[in-house]
Design a protein around this motif. Structure first.
Motif, PDB file in Angstrom:
ATOM      1  N   VAL A 170      -4.770  -1.184   7.034  1.00 43.09           N
ATOM      2  CA  VAL A 170      -4.101   0.029   6.633  1.00 43.09           C
ATOM      3  C   VAL A 170      -2.689   0.176   7.490  1.00 43.09           C
ATOM      4  O   VAL A 170      -2.942   0.226   8.529  1.00 43.09           O
ATOM      5  N   ASP A 171      -1.453   0.241   7.019  1.00 48.98           N
ATOM      6  CA  ASP A 171      -0.361   0.506   7.773  1.00 48.98           C
ATOM      7  C   ASP A 171      -0.428   1.946   8.265  1.00 48.98           C
ATOM      8  O   ASP A 171      -0.460   2.814   7.720  1.00 48.98           O
ATOM      9  N   PRO A 172      -0.441   1.911   9.742  1.00 50.67           N
ATOM     10  CA  PRO A 172      -0.373   3.151  10.293  1.00 50.67           C
ATOM     11  C   PRO A 172       0.600   4.100  10.193  1.00 50.67           C
ATOM     12  O   PRO A 172       0.630   5.240  10.547  1.00 50.67           O
TER      13      PRO A 172
ATOM     14  N   LYS B  61       2.259   7.275   4.730  1.00 54.38           N
ATOM     15  CA  LYS B  61       1.953   8.745   4.934  1.00 54.38           C
ATOM     16  C   LYS B  61       0.595   8.960   4.816  1.00 54.38           C
ATOM     17  O   LYS B  61      -0.037   9.742   5.396  1.00 54.38           O
ATOM     18  N   GLN B  62      -0.297   8.061   3.961  1.00 55.95           N
ATOM     19  CA  GLN B  62      -1.691   8.433   3.748  1.00 55.95           C
ATOM     20  C   GLN B  62      -2.477   8.190   5.309  1.00 55.95           C
ATOM     21  O   GLN B  62      -3.212   8.918   5.642  1.00 55.95           O
ATOM     22  N   ALA B  63      -1.998   6.894   5.770  1.00 61.91           N
ATOM     23  CA  ALA B  63      -2.671   6.899   7.401  1.00 61.91           C
ATOM     24  C   ALA B  63      -2.457   8.221   8.200  1.00 61.91           C
ATOM     25  O   ALA B  63      -3.134   8.511   8.924  1.00 61.91           O
ATOM     26  N   ARG B  64      -1.010   8.577   8.115  1.00 65.28           N
ATOM     27  CA  ARG B  64      -0.676   9.737   9.162  1.00 65.28           C
ATOM     28  C   ARG B  64      -1.337  11.007   8.800  1.00 65.28           C
ATOM     29  O   ARG B  64      -1.820  11.541   9.632  1.00 65.28           O
TER      30      ARG B  64
ATOM     31  N   GLU C 187       3.021  -5.907   0.678  1.00 65.01           N
ATOM     32  CA  GLU C 187       1.714  -6.365   0.025  1.00 65.01           C
ATOM     33  C   GLU C 187       0.930  -5.211   1.117  1.00 65.01           C
ATOM     34  O   GLU C 187      -0.219  -4.489   0.585  1.00 65.01           O
ATOM     35  N   ARG C 188       0.992  -5.180   2.240  1.00 63.07           N
ATOM     36  CA  ARG C 188       0.354  -4.247   2.993  1.00 63.07           C
ATOM     37  C   ARG C 188       0.368  -2.959   2.822  1.00 63.07           C
ATOM     38  O   ARG C 188      -0.442  -2.082   2.904  1.00 63.07           O
ATOM     39  N   THR C 189       1.530  -2.294   2.178  1.00 64.67           N
ATOM     40  CA  THR C 189       2.013  -1.112   1.939  1.00 64.67           C
ATOM     41  C   THR C 189       0.743  -0.693   0.896  1.00 64.67           C
ATOM     42  O   THR C 189       0.524   0.510   0.696  1.00 64.67           O
ATOM     43  N   ARG C 190       0.303  -1.480   0.034  1.00 70.68           N
ATOM     44  CA  ARG C 190      -0.497  -1.371  -1.206  1.00 70.68           C
ATOM     45  C   ARG C 190      -1.869  -0.939  -0.569  1.00 70.68           C
ATOM     46  O   ARG C 190      -2.441  -0.315  -1.383  1.00 70.68           O
TER      47      ARG C 190
ATOM     48  N   ALA D  69      -7.495   2.678  -0.385  1.00 69.82           N
ATOM     49  CA  ALA D  69      -7.507   3.812  -1.029  1.00 69.82           C
ATOM     50  C   ALA D  69      -8.573   4.765  -1.173  1.00 69.82           C
ATOM     51  O   ALA D  69      -8.771   5.922  -1.103  1.00 69.82           O
ATOM     52  N   GLN D  70      -9.627   4.029  -1.555  1.00 74.52           N
ATOM     53  CA  GLN D  70     -10.991   4.528  -1.782  1.00 74.52           C
ATOM     54  C   GLN D  70     -11.677   5.137  -0.574  1.00 74.52           C
ATOM     55  O   GLN D  70     -12.077   6.012  -0.575  1.00 74.52           O
ATOM     56  N   LEU D  71     -11.342   4.326   0.563  1.00 77.12           N
ATOM     57  CA  LEU D  71     -11.986   4.949   1.726  1.00 77.12           C
ATOM     58  C   LEU D  71     -11.191   6.049   2.331  1.00 77.12           C
ATOM     59  O   LEU D  71     -11.822   7.325   2.793  1.00 77.12           O
ATOM     60  N   LEU D  72      -9.963   6.055   2.175  1.00 77.46           N
ATOM     61  CA  LEU D  72      -8.997   7.332   2.638  1.00 77.46           C
ATOM     62  C   LEU D  72      -9.422   8.441   1.854  1.00 77.46           C
ATOM     63  O   LEU D  72      -9.476   9.375   2.348  1.00 77.46           O
ATOM     64  N   ALA D  73      -9.898   8.220   0.661  1.00 75.56           N
ATOM     65  CA  ALA D  73     -10.230   9.200  -0.465  1.00 75.56           C
ATOM     66  C   ALA D  73     -11.262   9.870  -0.101  1.00 75.56           C
ATOM     67  O   ALA D  73     -11.600  11.285  -0.495  1.00 75.56           O
TER      68      ALA D  73
END
Length: 321
Positions: free
Chosen positions: A98-100, A103-106, A42-45, A53-57
């Motif tokens: 967010v899982d550190p 890929k998105q976090a890295r 669930e955390r990967t989502r 996802a919105q904030l990362l974008a």
């Protein structure tokens, strides 16, 4: 207190789980005790759906977040405003969990690490921190969480601890600690330790800071016994740099502190804030800006406050019953 009356009921859990992945995975971890595999899945989502996802974008190629509302912090240059929004956005990504390792976090943290600097401090790299311990505590925690722990910044913060156990951005002019600054530094030191940087000096400083909060019953003046700030009895999310009772208790829970009589009154405050429907409202919204709107308005039921209150009560109940 009849703490068993304040556990989450099936309807509360259903309401919390019918939400964003950032809420769901923490409910599964902290309230329903799902398997580690289910929690991790669930955390990967969080990085690919919903708020995370919105904030990362919204991160720019420069590594920063920006887009402050008209008039917000007009006393500051745009560069300073953008760095504040960047700090707040990174803090919220931590809160979302967010899982550190994703890929998105890295990708996100690489941009910050390589491109974001404090230009007015001789282009000091972001994770080296700036001058105020309230900000540096958050930066230390963010760096540690996303696998960029900074030893020099941790050492600086240890050197800025005041005799009473806390920290204050107004030091050395003020030798009395601030709840706001202290909670920011404590959270940062905890993440730093969890990033593999545990040492006797860091643990001692963190325990001294926890004692600062506990000796003051989490919200009272040590000298007079009066409530320091009644706003601390009303809960917000995101908290940004602001202290409140729920944030302080949730830190103690997260740090594995065994509750004692010094937190009893603060736990009562949490219970009293619950509405009759068993949910906790959003009491306040702070003026700081982050380019993401989550869930609700002031006065309405807040999943974030309900989740945090329920896990604090569970921590207290399990340790004292």
């Amino acid at each position: 207190m009849r703490l068993h009356d304040y556990g989450p009921r099936p309807a509360h859990l259903k309401w919390l789980l019918d939400s964003d992945p950032a809420i769901r995975w923490q409910v599964m971890r902290d309230l329903t005790d799902e398997s580690p595999a289910a929690i991790a899945a669930e955390r990967t989502r969080v990085a690919t759906e919903g708020w995370g996802a919105q904030l990362l974008a919204r991160q720019s190629p420069t590594g920063k977040w920006s887009g402050s509302p008209r008039g917000w912090r007009s006393d500051l240059p745009k560069e300073h405003r953008d760095l504040l929004i960047t700090l707040y956005s990174l803090s919220v990504l931590m809160d979302l969990g967010v899982d550190p390792a994703s890929k998105q976090a890295r990708q996100m943290i690489d941009r910050v690490d390589k491109r974001v600097v404090f230009r007015w401090l001789d282009n000091r790299p972001y994770f080296h921190g700036e001058t105020e311990p309230c900000i540096n505590g958050r930066i230390l925690g963010i760096g540690a969480y996303f696998r960029r722990p900074n030893d020099a910044l941790a050492k600086q913060l240890l050197g800025e601890q005041l005799e009473d156990g806390g920290w204050n951005c107004e030091a050395p002019k003020s030798q009395r600690s601030s709840f706001h600054t202290t909670i920011c530094v404590l959270e940062g030191l905890l993440e730093y330790e969890r990033a593999g940087r545990k040492s006797a000096a860091v643990t001692k400083a963190r325990k001294h800071g926890e004692k600062y909060l506990l000796d003051r019953r989490m919200f009272r003046s040590l000298r007079t016994g009066e409530v320091v700030d009644k706003r601390w009895l009303r809960f917000s999310f995101p908290t940004f740099w602001h202290y409140d009772v729920l944030r302080g208790l949730d830190y103690l829970r997260n740090a594995g502190v065994k509750p004692d009589s010094r937190v009893g009154e603060a736990v009562e405050v949490v219970i009293e804030r619950r509405h009759q429907n068993g949910r906790w409202p959003l009491n306040r919204i702070h003026p700081e800006h982050v380019p993401l709107k989550m869930e609700t308005s002031v006065g309405l039921a807040s999943r974030w406050n309900s989740l945090r209150a329920l896990r604090v009560l569970r921590w207290y109940r399990n340790s004292t019953c």
